[in-house]
Structures are given as structure tokens and as C-alpha cells.
Design an enzyme around this catalytic site. Structure first.
Site, PDB file in Angstrom:
ATOM      1  N   PHE D 151       0.814  -1.225   0.000  1.00 31.94           N
ATOM      2  CA  PHE D 151       0.000   0.000   0.000  1.00 31.94           C
ATOM      3  C   PHE D 151       0.840   1.265   0.000  1.00 31.94           C
ATOM      4  O   PHE D 151       0.379   2.321  -0.396  1.00 31.94           O
ATOM      5  CB  PHE D 151      -0.912   0.011   1.237  1.00 31.94           C
ATOM      6  CG  PHE D 151      -0.194   0.383   2.505  1.00 31.94           C
ATOM      7  CD1 PHE D 151      -0.055   1.736   2.879  1.00 31.94           C
ATOM      8  CD2 PHE D 151       0.355  -0.581   3.342  1.00 31.94           C
ATOM      9  CE1 PHE D 151       0.606   2.076   4.041  1.00 31.94           C
ATOM     10  CE2 PHE D 151       1.028  -0.244   4.487  1.00 31.94           C
ATOM     11  CZ  PHE D 151       1.161   1.093   4.848  1.00 31.94           C
ATOM     12  N   LYS D 175      -0.982  -7.598  -8.870  1.00 28.97           N
ATOM     13  CA  LYS D 175      -1.976  -7.478  -7.805  1.00 28.97           C
ATOM     14  C   LYS D 175      -1.501  -6.391  -6.844  1.00 28.97           C
ATOM     15  O   LYS D 175      -0.665  -6.621  -5.983  1.00 28.97           O
ATOM     16  CB  LYS D 175      -2.159  -8.792  -7.047  1.00 28.97           C
ATOM     17  CG  LYS D 175      -3.436  -8.780  -6.192  1.00 28.97           C
ATOM     18  CD  LYS D 175      -3.326  -9.495  -4.890  1.00 28.97           C
ATOM     19  CE  LYS D 175      -2.649  -8.725  -3.808  1.00 28.97           C
ATOM     20  NZ  LYS D 175      -3.177  -7.423  -3.381  1.00 28.97           N
ATOM     21  N   GLU D 178      -4.942  -3.677  -1.987  1.00 29.15           N
ATOM     22  CA  GLU D 178      -6.385  -3.430  -2.052  1.00 29.15           C
ATOM     23  C   GLU D 178      -6.775  -2.177  -1.266  1.00 29.15           C
ATOM     24  O   GLU D 178      -7.910  -1.747  -1.323  1.00 29.15           O
ATOM     25  CB  GLU D 178      -7.149  -4.660  -1.543  1.00 29.15           C
ATOM     26  CG  GLU D 178      -6.978  -4.996  -0.075  1.00 29.15           C
ATOM     27  CD  GLU D 178      -5.729  -5.834   0.217  1.00 29.15           C
ATOM     28  OE1 GLU D 178      -4.738  -5.741  -0.553  1.00 29.15           O
ATOM     29  OE2 GLU D 178      -5.738  -6.555   1.226  1.00 29.15           O
ATOM     30  N   ARG D 179      -5.814  -1.577  -0.556  1.00 24.87           N
ATOM     31  CA  ARG D 179      -6.177  -0.371   0.212  1.00 24.87           C
ATOM     32  C   ARG D 179      -6.133   0.894  -0.645  1.00 24.87           C
ATOM     33  O   ARG D 179      -6.807   1.859  -0.350  1.00 24.87           O
ATOM     34  CB  ARG D 179      -5.183  -0.197   1.378  1.00 24.87           C
ATOM     35  CG  ARG D 179      -5.329  -1.325   2.368  1.00 24.87           C
ATOM     36  CD  ARG D 179      -4.531  -1.057   3.604  1.00 24.87           C
ATOM     37  NE  ARG D 179      -4.033  -2.319   4.149  1.00 24.87           N
ATOM     38  CZ  ARG D 179      -2.963  -2.450   4.883  1.00 24.87           C
ATOM     39  NH1 ARG D 179      -2.239  -1.381   5.186  1.00 24.87           N
ATOM     40  NH2 ARG D 179      -2.597  -3.625   5.319  1.00 24.87           N
ATOM     41  N   SER D 228       5.688  -7.013   3.956  1.00 24.11           N
ATOM     42  CA  SER D 228       6.345  -7.247   5.244  1.00 24.11           C
ATOM     43  C   SER D 228       7.133  -8.553   5.207  1.00 24.11           C
ATOM     44  O   SER D 228       6.875  -9.429   4.375  1.00 24.11           O
ATOM     45  CB  SER D 228       5.296  -7.308   6.343  1.00 24.11           C
ATOM     46  OG  SER D 228       4.541  -8.497   6.191  1.00 24.11           O
ATOM     47  N   CYS D 283       9.768   1.555   3.415  1.00 21.70           N
ATOM     48  CA  CYS D 283      10.746   0.538   3.804  1.00 21.70           C
ATOM     49  C   CYS D 283      12.157   1.124   3.818  1.00 21.70           C
ATOM     50  O   CYS D 283      13.084   0.482   4.281  1.00 21.70           O
ATOM     51  CB  CYS D 283      10.670  -0.690   2.888  1.00 21.70           C
ATOM     52  SG  CYS D 283      11.159  -0.344   1.214  1.00 21.70           S
ATOM     53  N   GLU D 386       9.501  -3.269  13.010  1.00 25.98           N
ATOM     54  CA  GLU D 386       9.216  -2.246  12.000  1.00 25.98           C
ATOM     55  C   GLU D 386       7.864  -1.627  12.353  1.00 25.98           C
ATOM     56  O   GLU D 386       6.828  -2.274  12.231  1.00 25.98           O
ATOM     57  CB  GLU D 386       9.162  -2.900  10.612  1.00 25.98           C
ATOM     58  CG  GLU D 386       8.909  -1.903   9.510  1.00 25.98           C
ATOM     59  CD  GLU D 386       8.996  -2.528   8.110  1.00 25.98           C
ATOM     60  OE1 GLU D 386       8.588  -3.692   7.964  1.00 25.98           O
ATOM     61  OE2 GLU D 386       9.509  -1.867   7.200  1.00 25.98           O
TER      62      GLU D 386
END
Lengths: 502, 502, 502, 502
Positions: D151, D175, D178-179, D228, D283, D386
Site C-alpha cells: 500500500f 496485484k 487493495e487499500r 512485510s 521501507c 518495524e
């Protein structure tokens, strides 16, 4: 009587038209002078060099990615202005519009390659060449570099040079051909519009005087030349004597070898375009076809005659024509002279294009129809010389080896090709032939923009070819850094905690 | 009185000693002539070229892996014969044995690089440059190439050239310095023993006459030269006028910049070796130290004086000595002349090496002790000229920028270095300085064998440096093939089943 | 009865023979157990890993040039000990000595490539990725890496892996096949002698238990595997589940396509060696020949029968033999089972090698003569499975496309080749076939050491092939540095002249 | 109540909105659901794969130059539509518009790199690997490849993947998160407009179900993941177990080391952006600052407090704000929980951002102010985990070595940086630190697009990094061809003159 429009120079981002010598620019389709081009004197060339010199420090320090983006912008602009550019090419060079478009397209591919600059300029980094010693190379810009380009590709050949040179961080002085300068100049103006800072690219029109300034001026670091072999050799020797790096591409006399197993129809069709396209005024044209075996030769000649009979010659603005006029009256006369000489030397003139009928309204254009000789032999002038016209000679050989020996004995070694379907014949030919650009069933093996262009023997003076990887190497200067850092004492010690004042 | 042993040529795998002119080879440690070297005339050089030409076709077709293995074998042989080679170097050049060993070691590294030939010769392959059209480049051998090398590194500089050239498939004619030819020749003989076919490497001794033949003969495709700038320029201009590819490495005057934050002791220790090693007879020597700030200069001078006082001068065969003799009597006189001139020009002669005492038995050797000047200034001859002797000049600057402006204004741009611990100072220096080889806390930034050697400005004529990647490019000629195959009809059709007669 | 000699492990530079499980090592030429190999338990493998881990920091910091030289030394030692190594291979694997020598030679080529390390480890350096910001990449060593290798090339396959891995700065734990460990171990001992520090290369013998430790231990950064596809997939999945980088090379079923225009005699001669050499126990063997056209098939079968009739089968120590025994009794039984199955499936058994006569004194060896099937079809087990024995099946196809569809439908995609003289057929085949290593008139297109080895589909799990450029990438970890230095204030300002206290 | 607009999938060049599960897409600035995104089921994902599979053969055969031009076109379109794209990013992710523009710009740089495809796809060609045998490698497309993206960079991270993948000739199923799917989808639609054929790029929205289909479907050849670490490891293990090539980039906890000699003001200014930019949801964010020496730490803390006090938090659409909201309510709660835990663990909460005042009209947005901890220690959860929020922890170390030991002991090794002016400290740090991307005075050392992105340790599973040279290698499969042609008999012999029928 009205004065002709003046074609000026582009220096420091401005078109300038100082007083001075001029020369007419003719439309070869009509034979009429339509423009007058300024011929730069020493002072003007030096102004261009000074402009480039002044622009260098900032441009050199512009990150390659930003320089590359100017190239991407330019590509778009050229696509938008393609028609205008091609009309200028046709009006001054004579080639048909579709041919001009092909040339421009090839030039754009060189701009695309220049836009890869961030990738192309990577140096090599070695960790630990010795204990805690690192070394790396940087390919730095040279400074001011120059280009001198021929009439036959007024858009493409300049685009082989300056986009890559400036993408590498150099600034540039370009001297295009004084016979067809306008498309070159338009492209340069579009480069400014694309974001090239003033002074990074300068264009001076002119002749030998201008070239000699570029060869001698100590501020010019390197020069790329494309033209005939005698001038190329002069440029190479003179520039080298001034201590510069020079690459000078000269003439050609490219042979196509047709083997008995070739698809003859396909070979002939390919050679037609390669021999007569742009009236043969290309350093990668095919003016010689070596047929292996008499049966092959007979079949080739028969097909060529048939194809030639369908050709149309006329003004380049009419895209229904296959060939436009030759570039100048003098060149027309010279090519016709070679045709006469071929007959005198004993070659068989199968098709004589000298009697081509002019289209109405174009009676003064420099039109020559396709000429075809059979039984051309190595001793003849029409075999040896670069004619640069629509004259194709068929040579008969009895074996591939005989064909290759001929090619290797020729002064030039620019391009060649073989038509065959046999893998072994193709490999033997490509491996051994003393020519720099080799086609297998490809008649004009001009390397794509991400490879490099360069002939062998007297077709190229210098060690690096034009554009592609060689172009990058030519337009950059290697700097090698070897680095070690003094003892870790500072890092480890108390001294690293700065004085108490902190 | 006994005749001196003759040093001959190596042609076609044999040592030959034709009648002709000779020149004495002296031992600089004693001043005695110990050998007599033949000076090749045109006929001898042409025999060498012919030998190379004859060996070319088979060698070119030898797979690179096999050529590389000869290099690996040679490496072993040089390691086995290292003492013998180094004794020859010392006996003719004068440098101390450990120095000779260092030189040989560097040369061996170039042989190691040449042994990577299969990797280095890879061309670039592009699938689908157009629909079903492929294109690739081959880096093919040139043919006969030549090398002309200087006296100061009789083992190393030839090894920069010919191993890579022959690993690339060329054959070679080498003309080493006539002052110290024996180690060069021994190495060439060991190459034969390592498996190099006769004629692939030929060695001719001689002077200008021999060089001129190499520059003019049309069979010689390329020539690499290392020597002084005037000769380099002559070689570059003359060879280029003959249409050849030339790389000509010339003189140097390398500056070391010492910043106030440097580890002064480490910097001085490094500069000692770089200034006085091999009596300063190196194109990467450091004859000028630019101290930034007077405090830095004072500290540097004090330490240098101390270090110099510990130096020992004497015959190179005694490894307890730091410096051997200069190479010839004439050179000794020339260097002493520069010392006198420096005094006359107003520089402060802090240490005068001209009064160095000869060791017993070596009274006629060409010994000069270390000389140190303070307050050298750009206008002085001892600043401008390449002295090639054990003479170090300290220049005082008030800022890094002032130091860099000096360096950039100098005729030469071979090597330079900076002593600092500051990352920004180092980056600013390495990025902007107009010098080809740059050290950060490394006094002699000679690139390792897998990078390339090359100065800027009047230190190198040509566009490609010596050895490493540039060497590969110099010793190869690009051939670009563009290939498509005719229609699939044959593959798919019945015709592919060959006639029944088969 | 005397105890068999024990084959131990090499850990930390010493051969160790801890108590523990063992397994017999047989001589397949005689069927006799001649040695006993230790099978490492978890503790032993962990000791090897610990040894490698301890050796890593110093080895990583050893300059690549020095690491490369160990490889050059090793090359010499292997050449000196070639006979001894090959006798060990033959005694444990069975292949004829000349075959063993070929394997060793290929392995040596990988050592040569590893000796190019200084060249191969160059990173990419970019000046001015932003204003005054530079960025470069270093290809750093991973740490401890492991290799698991198969029985069929006990010398070569380990040499694909560890020399390149250690040249890149890693330390290594190798687990060779427990069936023929001795030559592998001898080579490892010679590496120590060549100068590899103890602990840099460790060899543990063993089976699945040892492999599982290597796959799970967090200190092992990467693992290379060569073996059958089911185990390869297990290794890939298991190692990946532990977060490691894995490359796992599996099985093969390589097809040779013979076109009607091929030189049939040459094709058959080439396929003979590819099918039966080393009894077909090679992942690049040719167990399937697809003849295009029945006439081609008939001609091929006729010639194959004739060639097979001349073959000699017997102990590998006799170099007059063409094939030695299979590796084990179990494998012999398995291959014979496939021959029976082929008959049952309806293929035509043209030559049955199961009745080969044993030579006197070798009655218990695992000898199987060459078997040849005609009319093999894709649905059959002998078509689908990797038999790894001297069994060649001829498949009949009516077109190249049909042949290619078969190949693409097969589970494996390791190697393939086409025999033709037609350029278009070759290009169409090489371009489109779903196989990683493709030969044109080359039956075993194993890439040379400076290219990379890797199949497609279920012949390779992972994204990088073995050895060559891919091997370098596999055995290194990219580190990218982006660097700018703070403001020039320090360089320019007074502060740079350090405080007076200094 | 009105239905929310539906965000669909892009398959075969069409947006489709099949019935099925959906999930709300919130505007984090207001907390309101504004769209509803379809979550693809197995059938939909398989349709996307099938679409990509169908598009592959033609796309693979499209010359790289043409594929590259689609990328150039797309670049222009993204520049034209930049505002629209960035508004979508801000509306769904929350980041301020200038941040969104930065992200898009970085993505465009990856498109520029993809447009270098003709250069990037060059294989290696070796002439004469054996006598008259040539070998070359082609980097061919894989087929269908997939990407799963997070996201936090809905525009940039997808652009790391698919442009390079499709430029290499693959077809793609993406893909995205979805957020915030809308900007990703808009870019994909622009790609179609730029000339990407339907089916070459497909976008499916969804969650784990969709990912699992991509991991298992045998038609998907490779998958790139960014997210993640636990999910990355799941993806790596699962995809590998299915035999695929996988690269899975995971989490990070990047440390900035500030040395006593650094320009503290510059370092703090740089860290402010790196710690709080995009709310730390990157990241490559810097959530940990290691100050070497307490004096350094005190100075850093003081400056950070001052800088934080000037920050503005509010909706991303207002470019006067420094930080927008966090991405979701759940994430907001999680980050706040970490702040509380830090206090509980004993770290000193110097600045508490939890009490930030909402701007009028945005009371339901997920706003959290900048939080600053001092005296964070390695044992604490806020050190280890994190957090992905605007929480910066200062750790105090007494030496560079101590700082480096901490970094090396951490689970992650994505990025790190050092602030110093000392060359030796920088080199020691960059050389030895176990982290993949290292900055020297650069806080976010994200490699430029023409280098590659990749962490070490548990920040990356796989052997190749994202984008740049590693990306090219990941998205291509090596094919190595070895070629010789049969005897010259055909070329030389009479048979070459085809039968008389011709």
C-alpha cells in the site's frame, strides 16, 4: 530579382547571420537556387567554439539523467516535426520523402540510444584492489567536441554524433554539409526547445575553412567526420597532428554476394533498394553484386532488368517516385561520366538510365535513371571507385572464395552482405571477410543504434566506430581513481570527538 | 680487448644477429659498456613484420582460450625466472633489484589480465533488432601490431602491450629501448617456451629508423608507444598520417597535494617512495608536492629532510640501497643541470644530492643523491619540465583550489594525488582535476591491470588508454553482423527433403 | 578379512575421520567394495560450517587478485596430478579414463574462469546520480555457501561451484556424492596446497542427513545443487523455506533433431558419443534422437547400428574401451528394467546391449552394452523418464515443428540440438525451443566455462544458472552505496587548517 | 444511501467488474469509505493469467526497440496525468501531494530504465569457443510473470516491476494493494493508451486468495513481491515450493549513524525527512538514529525537537502540511500502541505526537504527530520491530563499531546511512556493514533506477534485487546456443550449384 533567404549559424542558442561569404543552396528537383547559406570564417567558428566552451562546466555537472531527458524530449519534438524536417531534406538533397523519413527515423534511434546515458556512462568499480584500497573508473566528458557531416544524410549523420556527445556531457560544434543545411539546423533548434541549454550545441555552416579551424583550435578536444576517404584521411592526419582524438569515416564500395542457393527473387528485391535507393548516394549502398556461378548471374540480371523497368524517377516530393534527382549538377555529370567509362572499359551496359525523361516542370532537375552493368571486373574504374550514383555493377565469380578475395582486395571495407541459406557459407563469410559491417540476407547491414557503425580498411580512420558503445567511448575520457583512507586512528581515537568547543 | 656480447633480434622464433649498426649497452652502476645491441635497419624490421604477418592467420583462428593459456604458462615461467630477469634489468637500467621485482610483478599482472581473453573478447548479441533479424558484434584481431617502449620499465611496459595484443589474436613486433633490451628479450624467449608460436611475437632492437618503418609499413595495423611527449606526438601524427590507429603515451609532471588535515607522516613516507624510487625515472613519479598552507609545507619539509638523510645510494644489486644510478651519463648531466637551474631560478635547494659519495668500486657509476627544493613556483623550468630524476620540488599553495588550478594549467595530466582524510575534499579533487589517474592517499595511482592506464592533456595522444579494457578495445576491430534468414518455405516445404539422388 | 580404507572429511584444512556411519564405495568395473566412506552426522556438518564461518572474515578481505592466484596455482596442480585424479574417478565411477580426463579438463576451465575474479567482481559506478552525489555497487561475498553434487561428474560438477564461490570471497562446504568421493577430496587437498587457507573449502561426505543440515543451518547463505529433479525440487523448496538462496539443477531428457538436409554421417557420429559416452550417465547426454522424415530415420538407424557394432565395453582403465560399467548394481538393474519396458511399450529394440559379454576378470562389473530403440513415442516411459544409461531412442517426426512440439511438451528443458545446414531452420529452432542450452550441429551444447549452464522448465529451479556470469551473480550479494559529502565549507574554510594545538 | 464506486480489474485490456467480494477503500484524511474494491477470486485471477498467456507469443516476438518505445510513450502520458495520479494516491493512501509526486517521479525513472531495453537485453557472443564453433547467450522472456505490491507506494513499487518485465518481453499480472488500488489502475490504463497491447499487463485487485493463485498456477513463471517480512517469507517459500523463481522484499528497520564530526544540522535536517516523510510508512525510512557519543546525541535531540515543533500535520491535499494521516485506523492504533510500549520499556519519549490536533473537517482522519524517543536500546520492541509510523528513536553508542554491531545484529538489513565527513569512517562503514543499501550523508539511499534495489538478511528473499540490472536478470531466462556448421564441402563443392532444374 529577390534576394534568397539566408541560412545562418546557430551559436549560443541564437541564429546569427553575420556578413560574409555565402553559397547557393539548390533544389535538385528543379535545379533552382532557393537559399543562400553563410560560410563561416575563422572568427565565426571560434565564436561557436567559445560558446561551447562556456557552456561546458555547467553541462558537464548536469546529472546524466537530466541530460538524457533532453534527448527524450527531443525525440518527441522530432516526431511532431517530422514532416517539416523531411520536406527540408527533400528540397535540398532531392531524395524522396519516404527515404527522408527513413533517415530521420534512424536518427531518432540514435537519440533514443543517447537517452540511455545513465546506463551507458557507468564506470567500473573494484573493491580491494589491494588491502583496503579501492579503484574505479569514471567516463568523463571531454569538453568541446566537433562534428563534420556529409550531404547525403543531413538529418541522420549529425544525429549519430551530437546527441550522444552531449548526453555524455560534452558541448558541441557541428558543421553540416553546406549543400543541404536546413534540416540539420531545424533539428538543432528543436533541441533548444527540448531543453538543451544555449551553447551546448552550436551549428556553423561552411566549408574547408571552417573545418580547418575545428581541426586546429586547441579547445576542440575531438572531432567526428563522415565523408569521402581522401578528406577523411586529411581530417584524421591533420587533427591527429594537432594532438586531437579523431574518428574519420570515409568511402565505400559495398559488394553483395549472391550464392547459388539464395532465394534469388528475395536477393534481387533487396539489392534493388540497396543499389538505387537515394540514388545510391549512401555509404552503405550496394553498387556491386557478385554473383557466384554464371547461372546465378544470368538469373540475377534478368530479374534486375525487370525490376528496373518498373522504376519511376522524378521529384522527391512525389512519393510515387522511386528515385529523386542527384544532389547537384556537378555530381550528375560525374556519375554520367562513370557510366560512359564503364562502357569504354568493356563492361556490358544492360540498362542505361541516362536517357530518363524529365517530368513536366522538372526539366532542369538532376535526374538519372537506374543504370545496370554486367560483367564488371576488378580492374575497371567503375569497380574501384565510389560512384555514389544509381549505378549497379554485376561481377561474376565462380566460387565464394573468389568473391571474398575480390572484396578483401578492394580499398574499402565498409559494408558487405551475402545471400544464402547455408549456415556454413554465412559463417565462413562473416568470420573471414575484411569488412566491418556484414549482412546475411540483409542488404544494408547498418548496425542498429545500440551497436556501432564502422568500416574497415580505408573506410574508417581511427579505432572507434560511430554511435553505439564505440560512440560513448569516443566521447568520453577515462579517469581512474585509486583510493585508500589513512589509518583508522581518527575514527577510533579520541581526536574524532572534536575539540571541546563543541 | 674482447668484443662485447651482441644483443640480437627475435624474429620468427629465432634470435638473429645480422651485420649492421650497433650501440653499446652500459651498466650504469659502473659506467662500463657490457654489451652491444644491434640497431635494426629497414630490412630487419620488415622481416619482423613479415614474420608477424605470416603467423597471423593461424593465430587469429586459435581459440581465445588456447591463446589465454599461453599467457598462464608464461606467468609461471616469469615467476620461475624472476631473479634472472631482474638482474638483467638492474645491470642495464640501474634500478635496485627490489624495484625491478616490483616492475616485473606489475608486468605479470598484465599477463594475468591477458589470460582472461575468453571473457574480454565477448561481443554483444541482440536478438530481434527487427522481426527475425539478429545482430551481434565480434571484436576481431587487427593483424600485425607494433609496440615501442621506453628504457625506464624494460620489463613492465612491453608487458602492458604485447600479451594483451596477442591474447586478442594479433601478432606483434616490439621495439624495446636500445639502452636496456636484454630483459625484454629474455621475456620474449620465455613466451616461446610457454607455447607462443614462432612469429607471433617478434622483437627488434633499434632506434628511430626502426620506429619509422613501423609507422609507415602498411602491414602494421596499429602501434602503441610509451615515451616522452615530443616523440609521442611525432609518433601519433606520423602513424595517423599513415592511416593507422595509434596510442602514444607521453610525459608527466605529477603533483601530490598535501592538505592540512592529512596524516603528514604517512603522506611524506608515501611521497618519498614516489619521488625518489627508481631515481624518479617513472612517468608516474611524484616530482612536485603541493603543500596547502605554510604550516603544512613546513612540516612536510622537515620530515622530508629527515627521511632523505637516511637514504642510501649505490649499485642496484645491493638491496640495502634505496636508489641506484641514473640510466646514462648524459641523463645524469641533464638532471644535475636542472638542479643548478632550480637554484638559479630562485627555488630553495633544501637538500643537494649532487655531492653523493660513490661506493668503492662504483666510482664511474651515474649516482645522484636525492634533491629537495622548497618554494618551487609554476613559472620555473624545474616546475614545468619532466626532469625524470631524483628531484622533488615543494610548491606552497594557500588553498586546494589554488593547487588544482596549478595542476590544471600544467601541460601534462598523467597522474596526481591528494592526501587528506576529508571525503568532500577528495571528491571535489578527483571529480574536477584534469588528470587521468588520480590517487586519494595513494601516491602512485597506477591503475591495476584490470583497469586502464592513461593520462589526459599532453600525456596521452589517442582515445584509448593502455592495457585493461581500453587495451582490449585498442587491439581489436569491431565487426558487426546483421542476419536474417530467408523465408521458412524451405524448412517447411517438401524441397527440404533433398533430391533423391542424395 | 582386512578393513577397507576409510574416506574421511576435510574440515579446517585437515582430513578427519570421526567415528560414525559409513557406506561402501564400490569399483563398478569389478563389483568389489574397495573403500568405506564416512557419512557425516549433524555435528560433523556443523563443524564444517563453523570452520567455513571462521575462515570467512579474513578470506573476504583478501584482495580478489590474490584469491584468483590460488585458482591459477590449483590449475597447475590439477594438470600435474591429472592421472591420479582420473584413476580415482574411474575406480569409483567406472567411466573410461579418457572420459575422466575430459571431465577434469572441463573442471579446470571453470577454475580458469574463477581466476578472472578481479574482472568478474567489478561493480558499476555512476558519477552524479544527483548533483555531487555518486552511487556504485559492490558485489560482495555472501559468507558460507554450500554445494551438493552428483556421482556422475565427481571432479567437474564440484569445480563448477566452489572455485568460483571462493574466488568471489565466500567460504565453502561441499558435499560430494558418497558413491565416488575420492577424486573430489583429492582436488580439495590440492587446493590447500595451492594456497587456499584452511577452512575456506571444507568437504563433508554423507547423504540426506548432511544435506538437510546444510539446508537448515542459518549460517549457510546459499546452496548449489546438481542431481535429479525430485531431489532438486526438494532442495529448492526446503532451502527456500529456510530463507536461503538456492539454485537446484535437476534432470534432463535431451532430444537431438536430425533434419533431412543434415550431414547424416556427421550427425550420427556426434550422437553416438552423446548417447553412449559415460554410459549416458550425463545430464547433457542425448537419449532421444528425433529424425525428421522416415528416410532420415531409416538412414540414421542404419548408421547407428553399424557404429554400435564396433563399440567395445569393458573396464574404464582400458582406454581401448568405449564404455565402462554403470555406476552401481542397482542402477544397472534399473536401466535394464527400462529396456524391458521399452519393448513392452511397443518400441522396436534394434540393438540390445543387455547380453554384452564381460571381459575376463570383470565378470561382476556392471556392464551394459549400447541399446538402441526405434519408433519411440512420447507416451512411453522410456520417452518420458531420465534413464541415465546407454539407451538411445529414435523418434520419428514428419516436420521440424512436430519435433519442437514434442520437445516443448516434455517435462525437462536442459539441452537439445539440431543437425541441419539450413540457417533458417537453425534460427527458428534456437529462438523458439523451450530449452536452456541449444546446439546447432553440436550434440552436447554444454556452455563453455565463461558462459553459464542452465536448463529450463523442471531442469533448473532458481533464477541463475551454474558457473560463468550467472555463477558470479549467485555467489555475490549486491551492495549499493549512495554518497554525497557535506558542504565544501570545511575544505574552503579556515576550520580546515586544524586548530593551533596540532 | 448511495452505492460506492466500484474499483474493478483490468484484464485483456478491459476494466471488468464481475460480481464477488468487495472491500471498502477509505480516505485516511477523513476516515470515510469512498470506493469499494473488488477482491478477485480464483477464477478472475486465472482469467488474468490466461489473458497474459495469450498475449505472450506476439509480445515476445515484438522487437525490444518497439517494446521500449511503449515505455517512452507511457512516460509522457504519466507526466501529463501526474496531477490526477497523485490526487488518487493522496485520496487513498493519505500522503501529501508533494510526496505522491516524488513517488511518481521515482516510478517514472524506472520506466525510463525499462526504455533502455535494447541495450539491457544484449547477450554475450563468443567467437571460436572451439575451432569454428561459436557460442552466445540470449536473455529471453520468461512468459507470464506476476507482481504483488504494498500500500505504501501504490504508484512506484508496481513501476519497479511491470515496466521492466514487459520491456523484457514478458506479460504481467499485477496485484496491487487493495487499500489504494486506483492510481495503480489508472497507470495501467495509460499504458494501454501508450500502446501496450491488451493482455500484456493485467491488474487484479484482491487479497491472499489472489496471491495464492498466482503462487500456485503453473503458467506463472516468476513473481516479485514487496511487503512485510513474514509475508515475504511465506511468498518465497510457497512460490519456491511450486518451483517458481521468486523475489520477495520484506521489512526494514534502518539506522542512521551520526558521527561526532558530521555536520549535525545537515544530518538532522536529512533525518527529519527520512523519519517522518510519508509518516514513516516507507521501507527505506529512518526510524532509528544512532548517535556516536553523548555530546552528539544531545545535539541531535535538541535540533530534532526544534524541527519537530515546526511540523504541520493534516490532509495530504494541503501541500502546506508536512505529514498526512496514517493509512488506516488499524494501523493508527498499532503505531500508537508502539509509542505506549516504548514508554513502558523505558525509552524517553521526548516528543509525543499522539495528541496532535485535527484540522477542522478532518476529525476522523488517522492523524498522528511526530514522535521522538531518546535512549532507545536494542532489547526494546520499538527497536526491533518495524513500526511503519512517524516514530523516531535515538540510540546512543560510544563508537562507530558499537553502532555497526547493533546494525549487524538486527534482523533486517535493508538500508542504512552514516553522517560523517571522514573518508575512512565512511569506507569502513560501507565496506563492512551487513546492509544492502548504504548512504554516506544520504539518509534514504534508495538506488537510482539504473542500479538495483535490495536489502540483505531478512529484508530480501531471493538472489536478485528489484529493478535495474538485477531486475533485467530476474525477468529473463538465459538461453545459451553453441553452433558449428558442417563441413565446407557444400559451400565448396559442385553440389552447391543446385541441380540443373534451376
Amino acid at each position: 530579382m529577390q534576394a534568397l533567404p539566408i541560412v545562418g549559424h546557430l551559436i549560443g542558442g541564437e541564429i546569427i547571420t553575420p556578413d560574409g561569404r555565402t553559397q547557393n543552396v539548390y533544389n535538385p528537383a528543379t535545379g533552382k537556387a532557393e537559399k543562400s547559406v553563410l560560410l563561416a570564417d575563422q572568427r565565426t567558428v571560434e565564436a561557436a567554439i567559445a560558446s561551447a566552451q562556456a557552456a561546458f562546466p555547467a553541462w558537464r555537472n548536469t546529472p546524466p539523467l537530466k541530460r538524457a531527458r533532453v534527448m527524450s524530449n527531443l525525440k518527441q519534438l522530432l516526431e511532431q516535426h517530422a514532416d517539416e524536417i523531411c520536406r527540408l531534406i527533400t528540397a535540398e538533397h532531392g531524395k524522396v520523402l519516404s527515404d527522408a523519413m527513413g533517415e530521420l527515423q534512424r536518427g531518432i534511434e540514435n537519440i533514443e540510444y543517447a537517452s540511455y546515458a545513465p546506463q551507458l556512462l557507468k564506470g567500473e568499480h573494484s573493491r580491494n584492489v589491494g588491502p583496503a584500497i579501492d579503484s574505479w573508473s569514471e567516463m568523463q566528458a571531454l569538453g568541446v567536441v566537433a562534428g563534420v557531416t556529409p550531404f547525403n544524410f543531413p538529418a541522420m549523420v549529425p544525429l549519430w554524433m551530437w546527441p550522444l556527445a552531449v548526453a555524455c556531457g560534452n558541448t558541441f560544434v557541428l558543421k553540416p554539409s553546406e549543400r543541404d543545411p536546413s534540416s540539420t539546423l531545424l533539428i538543432a533548434r528543436l533541441a533548444l526547445q527540448a531543453g538543451l541549454p544555449p551553447g551546448v550545441l552550436n551549428v556553423v555552416n561552411g566549408g574547408k575553412e571552417a573545418v580547418d579551424v575545428l581541426l586546429a583550435d586547441t579547445r576542440v578536444q575531438a572531432l567526428s567526420f563522415v565523408g569521402s576517404t581522401p578528406i577523411a584521411q586529411y581530417v584524421y592526419a591533420t587533427g591527429s597532428a594537432h594532438g586531437k582524438r579523431i574518428q574519420a569515416l570515409g568511402g565505400a564500395k559495398n559488394h553483395a554476394v549472391v550464392m547459388p542457393d539464395a532465394d534469388i527473387a528475395q536477393a534481387v528485391s533487396a539489392v534493388m533498394g540497396a543499389a538505387y535507393g537515394s540514388c545510391g548516394e549512401r555509404c552503405m549502398a550496394i553498387p556491386l553484386l557478385v554473383a557466384v556461378g554464371d547461372a546465378t548471374a544470368d538469373a540475377v540480371i534478368a530479374l534486375l532488368k525487370e525490376e528496373i523497368s518498373k522504376m519511376r524517377v522524378g521529384p522527391g516530393t512525389d512519393s510515387g517516385n522511386d528515385m529523386g534527382p542527384l544532389v547537384t549538377r556537378q555530381h550528375y555529370d560525374k556519375v554520367c561520366g562513370y557510366v560512359a567509362q564503364g562502357v569504354a572499359e568493356g563492361a556490358t551496359l544492360v540498362v542505361d538510365g541516362r536517357n530518363v525523361a524529365a517530368q513536366p516542370g522538372y526539366e532542369n532537375g538532376y535526374y538519372l535513371g537506374a543504370c545496370l552493368f554486367d560483367r564488371v571486373k576488378p580492374g575497371m574504374k567503375i569497380y574501384q571507385d565510389e560512384i555514389f550514383g544509381p549505378v549497379l555493377g554485376v561481377v561474376r565469380a565462380q566460387s565464394l572464395q573468389e568473391a571474398m578475395d575480390m572484396i578483401d582486395a578492394h580499398e574499402y571495407g565498409n559494408g558487405t552482405c551475402i545471400f544464402t541459406r547455408d549456415g556454413e557459407a554465412a559463417r565462413y563469410f562473416t568470420d573471414n571477410i575484411q569488412v566491418g559491417m556484414v549482412g546475411v540476407n540483409v542488404p544494408l547491414p547498418v548496425p542498429v543504434a545500440y551497436h556501432s557503425f564502422g568500416g574497415w580498411k580505408r573506410s574508417l580512420f581511427g579505432d572507434l566506430g560511430a554511435y553505439g558503445p564505440d560512440g560513448v567511448r569516443f566521447y568520453t575520457r577515462r579517469k581512474t581513481i585509486t583510493q585508500r583512507w589513512p589509518s583508522a586512528g581518527v575514527r577510533e581515537g579520541a581526536a574524532f570527538s572534536f575539540p571541546s568547543a563543541q
